[in-house]
Design a protein around this motif. Sequence first.
Motif, PDB file in Angstrom:
ATOM      1  N   VAL A   1       0.859  -1.189   0.000  1.00  0.00           N
ATOM      2  CA  VAL A   1       0.000   0.000   0.000  1.00  0.00           C
ATOM      3  C   VAL A   1       0.892   1.235   0.000  1.00  0.00           C
ATOM      4  O   VAL A   1       1.995   1.222   0.560  1.00  0.00           O
ATOM      5  N   ALA A   2       0.422   2.289  -0.639  1.00  0.00           N
ATOM      6  CA  ALA A   2       1.127   3.572  -0.601  1.00  0.00           C
ATOM      7  C   ALA A   2       0.743   4.305   0.678  1.00  0.00           C
ATOM      8  O   ALA A   2      -0.407   4.234   1.111  1.00  0.00           O
ATOM      9  N   VAL A   3       1.696   4.981   1.272  1.00  0.00           N
ATOM     10  CA  VAL A   3       1.457   5.719   2.504  1.00  0.00           C
ATOM     11  C   VAL A   3       1.925   7.159   2.332  1.00  0.00           C
ATOM     12  O   VAL A   3       3.054   7.408   1.903  1.00  0.00           O
ATOM     13  N   ILE A   4       1.042   8.100   2.622  1.00  0.00           N
ATOM     14  CA  ILE A   4       1.420   9.504   2.670  1.00  0.00           C
ATOM     15  C   ILE A   4       0.843  10.084   3.954  1.00  0.00           C
ATOM     16  O   ILE A   4      -0.048   9.505   4.569  1.00  0.00           O
ATOM     17  N   GLY A   5       1.357  11.226   4.364  1.00  0.00           N
ATOM     18  CA  GLY A   5       0.809  11.827   5.573  1.00  0.00           C
ATOM     19  C   GLY A   5       1.680  12.932   6.124  1.00  0.00           C
ATOM     20  O   GLY A   5       2.603  13.422   5.455  1.00  0.00           O
ATOM     21  N   THR A   6       1.386  13.304   7.349  1.00  0.00           N
ATOM     22  CA  THR A   6       2.097  14.387   8.016  1.00  0.00           C
ATOM     23  C   THR A   6       2.347  14.006   9.468  1.00  0.00           C
ATOM     24  O   THR A   6       1.703  13.105  10.012  1.00  0.00           O
ATOM     25  N   THR A   7       3.258  14.743  10.096  1.00  0.00           N
ATOM     26  CA  THR A   7       3.597  14.469  11.486  1.00  0.00           C
ATOM     27  C   THR A   7       3.954  15.763  12.202  1.00  0.00           C
ATOM     28  O   THR A   7       4.066  16.827  11.577  1.00  0.00           O
ATOM     29  N   ASP A   8       4.109  15.664  13.518  1.00  0.00           N
ATOM     30  CA  ASP A   8       4.487  16.813  14.359  1.00  0.00           C
ATOM     31  C   ASP A   8       3.484  17.958  14.243  1.00  0.00           C
ATOM     32  O   ASP A   8       3.880  19.136  14.220  1.00  0.00           O
ATOM     33  N   HIS A   9       2.190  17.641  14.178  1.00  0.00           N
ATOM     34  CA  HIS A   9       1.140  18.659  14.065  1.00  0.00           C
ATOM     35  C   HIS A   9       1.424  19.617  12.892  1.00  0.00           C
ATOM     36  O   HIS A   9       1.274  20.830  13.009  1.00  0.00           O
ATOM     37  N   ALA A  10       1.836  19.077  11.789  1.00  0.00           N
ATOM     38  CA  ALA A  10       2.295  19.899  10.664  1.00  0.00           C
ATOM     39  C   ALA A  10       1.231  20.870  10.180  1.00  0.00           C
ATOM     40  O   ALA A  10       0.084  20.472   9.944  1.00  0.00           O
ATOM     41  N   PRO A  11       1.584  22.141  10.009  1.00  0.00           N
ATOM     42  CA  PRO A  11       0.678  23.066   9.326  1.00  0.00           C
ATOM     43  C   PRO A  11       0.770  22.807   7.821  1.00  0.00           C
ATOM     44  O   PRO A  11       1.866  22.666   7.276  1.00  0.00           O
ATOM     45  N   ILE A  12      -0.360  22.714   7.154  1.00  0.00           N
ATOM     46  CA  ILE A  12      -0.351  22.397   5.721  1.00  0.00           C
ATOM     47  C   ILE A  12      -0.200  23.685   4.920  1.00  0.00           C
ATOM     48  O   ILE A  12      -1.142  24.447   4.734  1.00  0.00           O
ATOM     49  N   GLY A  13       1.030  23.922   4.487  1.00  0.00           N
ATOM     50  CA  GLY A  13       1.296  25.032   3.581  1.00  0.00           C
ATOM     51  C   GLY A  13       1.330  24.535   2.154  1.00  0.00           C
ATOM     52  O   GLY A  13       1.046  23.370   1.868  1.00  0.00           O
ATOM     53  N   ILE A  14       1.732  25.401   1.244  1.00  0.00           N
ATOM     54  CA  ILE A  14       1.699  25.028  -0.170  1.00  0.00           C
ATOM     55  C   ILE A  14       2.671  23.886  -0.474  1.00  0.00           C
ATOM     56  O   ILE A  14       2.393  23.043  -1.323  1.00  0.00           O
ATOM     57  N   GLU A  15       3.807  23.820   0.261  1.00  0.00           N
ATOM     58  CA  GLU A  15       4.797  22.793  -0.026  1.00  0.00           C
ATOM     59  C   GLU A  15       4.266  21.395   0.317  1.00  0.00           C
ATOM     60  O   GLU A  15       4.372  20.464  -0.494  1.00  0.00           O
ATOM     61  N   ILE A  16       3.711  21.230   1.504  1.00  0.00           N
ATOM     62  CA  ILE A  16       3.208  19.917   1.898  1.00  0.00           C
ATOM     63  C   ILE A  16       1.971  19.540   1.085  1.00  0.00           C
ATOM     64  O   ILE A  16       1.793  18.373   0.712  1.00  0.00           O
ATOM     65  N   ALA A  17       1.113  20.515   0.799  1.00  0.00           N
ATOM     66  CA  ALA A  17      -0.063  20.226  -0.026  1.00  0.00           C
ATOM     67  C   ALA A  17       0.355  19.684  -1.391  1.00  0.00           C
ATOM     68  O   ALA A  17      -0.198  18.687  -1.881  1.00  0.00           O
ATOM     69  N   LEU A  18       1.366  20.320  -2.004  1.00  0.00           N
ATOM     70  CA  LEU A  18       1.846  19.862  -3.313  1.00  0.00           C
ATOM     71  C   LEU A  18       2.550  18.513  -3.204  1.00  0.00           C
ATOM     72  O   LEU A  18       2.403  17.649  -4.083  1.00  0.00           O
ATOM     73  N   ALA A  19       3.303  18.313  -2.118  1.00  0.00           N
ATOM     74  CA  ALA A  19       4.006  17.043  -1.944  1.00  0.00           C
ATOM     75  C   ALA A  19       3.014  15.891  -1.807  1.00  0.00           C
ATOM     76  O   ALA A  19       3.210  14.810  -2.397  1.00  0.00           O
ATOM     77  N   GLN A  20       1.963  16.094  -1.043  1.00  0.00           N
ATOM     78  CA  GLN A  20       0.956  15.048  -0.893  1.00  0.00           C
ATOM     79  C   GLN A  20       0.241  14.788  -2.212  1.00  0.00           C
ATOM     80  O   GLN A  20       0.007  13.629  -2.591  1.00  0.00           O
ATOM     81  N   ALA A  21      -0.109  15.871  -2.909  1.00  0.00           N
ATOM     82  CA  ALA A  21      -0.787  15.713  -4.197  1.00  0.00           C
ATOM     83  C   ALA A  21       0.099  14.963  -5.190  1.00  0.00           C
ATOM     84  O   ALA A  21      -0.363  14.068  -5.913  1.00  0.00           O
TER      85      ALA A  21
END
Length: 238
Positions: free
Chosen positions: A35-55
């Motif tokens: 299975v593919a796994v994506i996500g965030t950690t450390d209460h990450a604020p979702i800025g443009i960089e993480i939004a694009l990385a997840q997408a």
Amino acid sequence: MDWQTLATQLFPEGHDIAEREHFLSGTGQVSGRTVAVIGTTDHAPIGIEIALAQAQAVLQTVQDHPGRPIVILVDTQGQRLRHRDEMLGINSYMAHLGKCVDFARRQGHTVLGLVYDQALSGGFITSGLIADACFALPQATIRVMGLPAMARITKVPEERLTELAKDNPVFAPGAENYLRMGGVHAIWEGDLARRLAAALAESDALDRRMALGRERGGRHMAQQVAEAVRTGSNVGPA
């Protein structure tokens, strides 16, 4: 629970998940299946960089591994509240992420969300909440808007909202209240690997959140209103 401990419990057969600037990506083995796994950690604020990385991770999975299930691990304080992100159109980046998850679902990828720590605001809506099914650990903190912020927006006194939150899960944070509303399908305890394997086996494309909310007494009218809009009929009494 930190993400390393979570990954070990979810994928005892092995995983290669890595973290880079609060962004998680990789794969895990579930009952002999990748299975593919994506996500965030450390209460990450979702800025443009993480939004694009997840997408990008979602679209890469669709392109390179058709049909591979996607598991989204959620720990976020919501979208990043910075002037730079707002000026660059963070709302469009968040919408793009949501569209990519929906695209993956339409291409036959099962998408499951798991809130393992914190899930707030838009960072939750465009990740775990838009999945085929969303689950949570018992200690997870989930809310779309805190009561003080809700009071400012709605002009309803915070004391009144606090009173309403005692009986109405719509106003109250927490995994149990989102379970009642149908936003969370189940709260996972015990053997997390077994829970994940069962969720993947049982998942389908039907959106049962409104029905679950009605069955559990958390959202009495949502399903009726949606059905009335779809058919053009009148809404009956609750």
